[in-house]
Scaffold this active site. Structure first.
Site, PDB file in Angstrom:
ATOM      1  N   ASP A 328       0.437  20.138  50.252  1.00 45.41           N
ATOM      2  CA  ASP A 328       1.232  19.906  48.273  1.00 45.41           C
ATOM      3  C   ASP A 328       2.633  19.617  49.388  1.00 45.41           C
ATOM      4  O   ASP A 328       2.537  20.502  50.761  1.00 45.41           O
ATOM      5  CB  ASP A 328       1.059  21.402  47.636  1.00 45.41           C
ATOM      6  CG  ASP A 328       2.717  21.763  46.388  1.00 45.41           C
ATOM      7  OD1 ASP A 328       2.509  20.543  46.082  1.00 45.41           O
ATOM      8  OD2 ASP A 328       2.851  22.566  46.502  1.00 45.41           O
ATOM      9  N   ASP A 627       0.339  26.021  46.378  1.00 47.02           N
ATOM     10  CA  ASP A 627       1.219  27.605  45.551  1.00 47.02           C
ATOM     11  C   ASP A 627       1.096  27.541  44.164  1.00 47.02           C
ATOM     12  O   ASP A 627       1.656  28.903  44.068  1.00 47.02           O
ATOM     13  CB  ASP A 627       2.872  27.423  46.175  1.00 47.02           C
ATOM     14  CG  ASP A 627       3.708  26.524  45.390  1.00 47.02           C
ATOM     15  OD1 ASP A 627       3.334  25.637  44.485  1.00 47.02           O
ATOM     16  OD2 ASP A 627       4.958  26.515  45.890  1.00 47.02           O
ATOM     17  N   ASP A 631      -2.763  24.215  41.362  1.00 46.01           N
ATOM     18  CA  ASP A 631      -3.191  23.786  42.760  1.00 46.01           C
ATOM     19  C   ASP A 631      -5.078  24.343  42.575  1.00 46.01           C
ATOM     20  O   ASP A 631      -5.659  24.250  43.763  1.00 46.01           O
ATOM     21  CB  ASP A 631      -2.253  24.670  43.989  1.00 46.01           C
ATOM     22  CG  ASP A 631      -0.916  23.281  44.080  1.00 46.01           C
ATOM     23  OD1 ASP A 631      -0.916  22.172  43.966  1.00 46.01           O
ATOM     24  OD2 ASP A 631      -0.141  24.636  44.241  1.00 46.01           O
TER      25      ASP A 631
END
Length: 668
Positions: A328, A627, A631
């Protein structure tokens, strides 16, 4: 149930008609009927495996089955001590596996905790507060600053409304909401006239009509994916099973051969059976599971010192086998703190050093440090940004933080770097009135009392600010069309490099009835971005040297993602895919292309899951970092999911095998 209606394409009035409701909300009787039809507004969980069955499943391991046979055979041979020791080892290894898997299935509970407990809703034309689980499609909900949104809904009214959708979409900044229809088919992050379950109102107010509840919401889609995704077995588990099968085949083959040879040489069949059993027991490495568990436990202890908490023991070994890291962007590769990087004033570009919210850094002009204190017009530009502002800068536990909008916080920090402290400036130039930011005007204006009279300070979208400016820069010369064109081209160039650009202006108030938003003096442009963590670039280089590829997968905009990727040295071949690009690819096409991709931007949870699966089909051991709730499915599907411990949601932590206590990509 999946609600496939594209409510964001419709006018608000049309959406209300389609849902058989009106702006006064549903009647109590109709709401109860719909609730009975659609079911409660909560996430449904599939019937899980009972703890007892989960414990029994630990014995499906090939090595454990071999050891069970060893226990039985040892008992038959009268080797009671051996049987007890092997039995204890089996219980130890199986018990540990049971504890890990029992804890690992808590992601759904964490997802449920993100749902709003109550909702303000219009029933029979009056506002009432009800349990959020009692919402039904067609209900009209009231949204205020600080509210957690209880269902997916189409906005009817939005007054300066902004929502934090980072847990759902990965969007790094609050999303400005509107009631206008959105054309075409767009990702969740671009549905600006919709609000979604589990996200939060951070500014403004509004009303919205509920379009989906429970499992039909975007959160429900993620919950469905989480329940469908099976946790991947690690390379260590696969290799141990393979070794166990080989030991079993070799042991049985050897036992059979020796038994046959013994019988041929005249020994009794019963005697050779006993000898064969003894040999089979001796061939079983009964201490191996204990050795593996102890070795992994030692690895876990070492990992804690490196800011990594391991939730499942085999993940220690998996991280060492990783061939590609899907990371990410926001908060992992970047600071998750908006920072002013470039200022444009009077035809000159100033580069601003320093990262995050710490008020430390310099302004550079032509590569040299610029003494801003000797440049009163540049100081005035920074003062405009700090006073036309509702955020504040605070220090907690030696860490600088912004209270309020991150974009406004970045302006305060930039001013503080040259000694323009917002508290002192606010006392020196008190605010006496204001025109707040709105989605219609796309600008904010505050009026301050100064020693020379009242002055209006404005900030907003560059094109809007320029349209209101009659003059430019300190000499207050009249702005020409060429001036406006050049400044807009500069703003577009800055935006093309991934910067969020604001225009700043001011106006001395000469008459009490002067228009505050007309006849302004253009002061300059400010460009900001969530900057990369300084250590990540080196970490990516180390990964490359170790033969590990890094891929950025983010819900943020393509331009921003590309700018950060270039700065980190991540983008080399230029292979960038958006969520729309992924939708246009078949599974076969994606599998062919996926190894060349370096950045995936503006993607949904389903897109992330597809990318991970495509990489695994190509034989890669995939580590996935994240996070947000968006995800979680990919974190669970990856060979090792790595969640952020500081900014990460409970859902992402529960779905992951490893948690970083410092949220830093370099820790991986």
């Amino acid at each position: 149930m999946k609600n496939m209606r594209k409510w964001y394409n419709l006018e608000a009035a049309e959406a209300i008609r389609e849902l058989g409701s009106d702006s006064r909300g549903l009647s109590t009787v109709e709401a109860q009927r719909r609730l009975a039809e659609s079911g409660p507004n909560e996430l449904a969980k599939k019937r899980g495996v009972s703890p007892w069955m989960l414990f029994l499943e630990q014995f499906k391991n090939v090595m454990i089955i071999i050891l069970l046979f060893a226990v039985v055979l040892s008992a038959i041979l009268g080797e009671t001590v051996d049987a007890i020791i092997i039995g204890v080892i089996i219980l130890f290894a199986s018990g540990l596996g049971f504890i890990q898997e029992y804890r690992a299935e808590k992601a759904m509970e964490a997802l449920k905790r993100m749902a709003a407990p109550t909702a303000s809703v219009l029933r029979d034309g009056s506002e009432v507060e009800i349990p959020a689980r009692d919402l039904a499609p067609g209900d009209v909900i009231i949204l205020r600053t600080g509210n957690r949104i209880p269902a997916d809904a189409r906005l009817i009214e939005a007054v300066n409304l902004k929502a934090n959708e980072a847990p759902l979409t990965g969007e790094s900044l609050p999303v400005e909401k509107t009631t206008s229809p959105v054309a075409g088919e767009v990702n969740v992050g671009d549905r600006r006239n919709m609000v979604f379950t589990g996200t939060t109102v951070v500014y403004g107010r509004g009303t919205a009509i509920v379009t989906a509840t429970g499992m039909a919401t975007e959160f429900g889609n993620i919950a469905g994916m989480l329940q469908e995704v099976k946790t991947e077995r690690t390379p260590l588990q696969i290799n141990l099973d393979r070794m166990g099968k080989r030991i079993a085949i070799a042991g049985l083959s050897l036992t059979f051969v020796l038994a046959v040879l013994g019988v041929l040489r005249g020994h009794e069949i019963a005697e050779m059976f006993v000898w064969g059993v003894a040999l089979a027991v001796a061939a079983v490495p009964e201490a191996l599971p204990a050795v593996v568990v102890i070795s992994l436990a030692l690895g876990v202890r070492r990992m804690v010192k490196r800011h990594a908490l391991i939730r499942r023991l085999p993940a220690v070994e998996t991280l060492g086998s990783t061939t590609i890291i899907c990371s990410d962007k926001t908060g992992t590769m970047t600071q998750d703190e908006m920072t002013v990087r470039r200022v444009f004033f009077d035809g000159k570009f100033f580069e601003v050093s320093g990262t995050g919210y710490e008020p430390r850094g310099n302004f550079h002009l032509g590569g040299e440090v610029h003494e801003v204190s000797k440049d009163p017009e540049l100081v005035n530009l920074l003062r405009i940004g700090s006073l036309c502002n509702d955020a504040s800068l605070v220090q907690r536990d030696s860490r600088w933080q912004v209270k309020g909008d991150p974009t406004e916080g970045a302006l305060i920090v930039a001013a503080a770097k040259v000694g323009v402290a917002v508290e002192a400036e606010s006392a020196r130039y008190p605010r006496i009135r204001e025109i707040p930011f709105s989605s219609d005007t796309k600008m904010m204006t505050t009026v301050h009392k100064t020693s020379s009279g009242e002055v209006a300070y404005s900030k907003g979208a560059p094109e809007v600010i320029l349209d209101r400016c009659h003059y430019i820069y300190s000499n207050r010369r009249e702005a020409t069309d060429k001036d406006r064109g050049d400044i807009l081209a500069t703003a577009q160039d800055m935006a093309g490099k991934g910067l969020r650009v604001l225009g700043l202006a001011y106006k001395p108030i000469l008459q009490p009835n002067d228009s505050l938003n007309e006849g302004l003096v253009f002061a300059g442009l400010v460009g900001m971005i969530d900057p990369p963590r300084p250590e990540v670039k080196q970490a990516i280089k180390v990964c490359e040297e170790a033969g590990i590829k890094t891929m950025m997968i983010t819900g943020d905009h393509k331009l921003t993602a590309v700018a950060i990727a270039k700065e980190l040295g991540l983008l080399k071949q230029g292979k960038v895919l958006s969520g729309a690009d992924l939708d246009s690819l078949t599974e076969e096409q994606l599998a062919e292309l996926v190894e060349q991709v370096e950045v995936c931007a503006r993607v949904s949870p389903a897109h992330k899951l597809r990318v991970v699966q495509a990489l695994q089909k190509k034989g890669h051991v995939v580590a996935m970092t994240g996070d947000g709730v968006n995800d979680a499915p990919a974190l669970k599907k990856a060979d090792i999911g790595v969640a952020m411990g500081v900014t990460g949601t409970d859902v992402s932590k529960e779905a992951a095998a490893m948690v970083l206590t410092d949220d830093n990509f370099a820790s991986i």
